[in-house]
Scaffold this active site. Structure first.
Site, PDB file in Angstrom:
ATOM      1  N   ARG A  22       3.094   0.413  -7.616  1.00  0.00           N
ATOM      2  CA  ARG A  22       1.965  -0.475  -7.888  1.00  0.00           C
ATOM      3  C   ARG A  22       1.872  -0.958  -9.332  1.00  0.00           C
ATOM      4  O   ARG A  22       1.091  -1.857  -9.622  1.00  0.00           O
ATOM      5  CB  ARG A  22       0.656   0.227  -7.496  1.00  0.00           C
ATOM      6  CG  ARG A  22       0.488   0.343  -5.994  1.00  0.00           C
ATOM      7  CD  ARG A  22      -0.771   1.122  -5.622  1.00  0.00           C
ATOM      8  NE  ARG A  22      -0.613   2.557  -5.893  1.00  0.00           N
ATOM      9  CZ  ARG A  22      -1.576   3.458  -5.692  1.00  0.00           C
ATOM     10  NH1 ARG A  22      -2.768   3.066  -5.261  1.00  0.00           N
ATOM     11  NH2 ARG A  22      -1.359   4.732  -5.935  1.00  0.00           N
ATOM     12  N   ARG A  71       3.240  -5.970  -1.084  1.00  0.00           N
ATOM     13  CA  ARG A  71       2.355  -5.110  -0.294  1.00  0.00           C
ATOM     14  C   ARG A  71       1.214  -5.931   0.323  1.00  0.00           C
ATOM     15  O   ARG A  71       0.821  -5.684   1.466  1.00  0.00           O
ATOM     16  CB  ARG A  71       1.789  -3.984  -1.161  1.00  0.00           C
ATOM     17  CG  ARG A  71       0.790  -3.136  -0.371  1.00  0.00           C
ATOM     18  CD  ARG A  71       0.324  -1.899  -1.075  1.00  0.00           C
ATOM     19  NE  ARG A  71      -0.877  -1.384  -0.418  1.00  0.00           N
ATOM     20  CZ  ARG A  71      -1.217  -0.113  -0.367  1.00  0.00           C
ATOM     21  NH1 ARG A  71      -0.462   0.793  -0.919  1.00  0.00           N
ATOM     22  NH2 ARG A  71      -2.332   0.252   0.225  1.00  0.00           N
ATOM     23  N   ASP A 130       7.863   7.183   2.194  1.00  0.00           N
ATOM     24  CA  ASP A 130       6.857   8.171   1.824  1.00  0.00           C
ATOM     25  C   ASP A 130       7.311   9.541   2.292  1.00  0.00           C
ATOM     26  O   ASP A 130       8.056   9.641   3.275  1.00  0.00           O
ATOM     27  CB  ASP A 130       5.500   7.827   2.451  1.00  0.00           C
ATOM     28  CG  ASP A 130       4.385   8.666   1.844  1.00  0.00           C
ATOM     29  OD1 ASP A 130       4.035   9.703   2.433  1.00  0.00           O
ATOM     30  OD2 ASP A 130       3.874   8.304   0.772  1.00  0.00           O
TER      31      ASP A 130
END
Length: 369
Positions: free
Chosen positions: A33, A42, A79
């Site tokens: 981010r 995103r 993730d």
């Protein structure tokens, strides 16, 4: 599967304790981010899982930091919680919040339902590995990864992140038999997951034991390290191109147990910022079971001015000590990284200052400067 030949193998050579012309550098959470282009992708994907489960988007964001910075490795965008999601626990990410599971695992019935998931449920991960490897076109190696069995268990029991680890430690102390059962399943799932990433084209794999450091001495060895060992024992040694696939183990807060980790069947130990690299090198950098070291600048250094970032990078490099330069032998090697993941608030130009300093200073050190 055939892939383009590797143009920059500095990272892989350092993993194998071979001399390199500079200290290789990559960053935990380097596709993230802090990059405006990541945020734009995103937004197009609609959610974190929308991003992670779309092969084209996952490929795009993995390559974004490499377009900006001359990093020495790429890491799969995914993730650590994909495995428990595939076990049916229902993973979701709310904007600005951490992961949450729809179901948690806190009793005998919930543990009895656990099984190593069908890897077809994680096909999106393996397709992304192959897609990214092709898109890299040999520029740098691709790292695959998983959470450690213990770290996955923490999220599975807590149902998300935790400040005090109360639920998972309650289960561990009250019903160690259930915890060991869960950890055995997790370990076998992690091994299969990483092996399938290797088959898809990953050139190194990393086990993130992000929550290992919350355990008491003794419990770390029994509930975390033992199951990381079980994972490593099952991993493939070579990738689809016939090259050795180095294995990296990172335990946040694990500096106390380096001596216990030295015999692990892996090539690299990752360190957080609390560990002195020179002391770690003296403990595990040479002799039997010697490891390459990865780390370990404090991610918050990246909020300083460029000159201060460069000075801190040099301090970390010099704390490791004189680089191994004899190309005819193996010896102590260092892979530069953060001591944990990069903050979403990091100015992108700070990363540029860090990468430039690491490459410049590490070349000077090899020249005897």
């Amino acid at each position: 599967m055939t892939f383009a030949p590797l143009q920059n193998d500095t990272f892989l050579r350092a993993c194998m304790r071979q001399a390199t012309d500079h200290t290789p550098l990559w960053l935990m959470r380097q596709a993230g981010r802090y990059l405006p282009e990541y945020c734009a992708t995103r937004a197009k994907a609609g959610s974190f899982m929308g991003l992670a489960t779309n092969v084209d988007y996952a490929t795009e964001v993995t390559l974004q930091p490499l377009e900006r910075y001359p990093l020495d490795a790429a890491i799969l965008f995914s993730d650590i919680l994909t495995i428990p999601d595939a076990m049916g626990l229902g993973l979701s990410f709310a904007q600005g919040e951490g992961p949450k599971f729809a179901k948690n695992v806190r009793d005998e019935a919930a543990v009895a339902e656990l099984a190593v998931p069908d890897m077809d449920k994680l096909r999106y991960v393996f397709d992304a590995v192959t897609s990214i490897r092709k898109a890299l076109n040999g520029r740098v190696p691709l790292i695959g990864f998983s959470g450690s069995p213990w770290t996955l268990a923490c999220y599975m029991v807590e149902g998300g992140g935790s400040d005090d680890y109360r639920a998972v430690k309650t289960l561990m102390y009250r019903r160690p038999d259930l915890m060991h059962r869960m950890l055995a399943i997790n370990a076998d799932a992690v091994a299969l997951y990483l092996n399938t990433q290797i088959d898809a084209g990953a050139q190194a794999v990393m086990v993130f034991d992000s929550w290992g450091g919350v355990l008491a001495d003794g419990n770390f060895q029994d509930f975390s390290l033992a199951y990381t060992r079980r994972v490593l024992a099952q991993l493939k040694r070579t990738g689809v191109d016939g090259q050795v696939v180095p294995r990296i183990v990172f335990t946040k807060g694990g500096g106390l147990w380096l001596q216990d980790m030295k015999p692990l069947d892996c090539e690299v130990l990752g360190l957080d910022w609390t560990v002195n690299l020179g002391a770690a090198r003296a403990l595990v950098g040479s002799g039997e079971h010697a490891k390459a070291l990865q780390g370990n600048i404090d991610p918050n250094v990246l909020f300083a001015e460029p000159a201060q970032i460069a000075a801190e990078a040099e301090r970390v490099l010099r704390s490791f000590g004189a680089p191994h330069t004899d190309k005819t032998t193996t010896g102590p090697t260092h892979i530069f990284n953060l001591g944990h993941g990069i903050s979403q608030y990091t100015p992108p130009e700070s990363v540029a200052a860090l990468v430039e300093a690491v490459h410049r200073v590490s070349k000077q050190m090899r020249a005897g400067a």
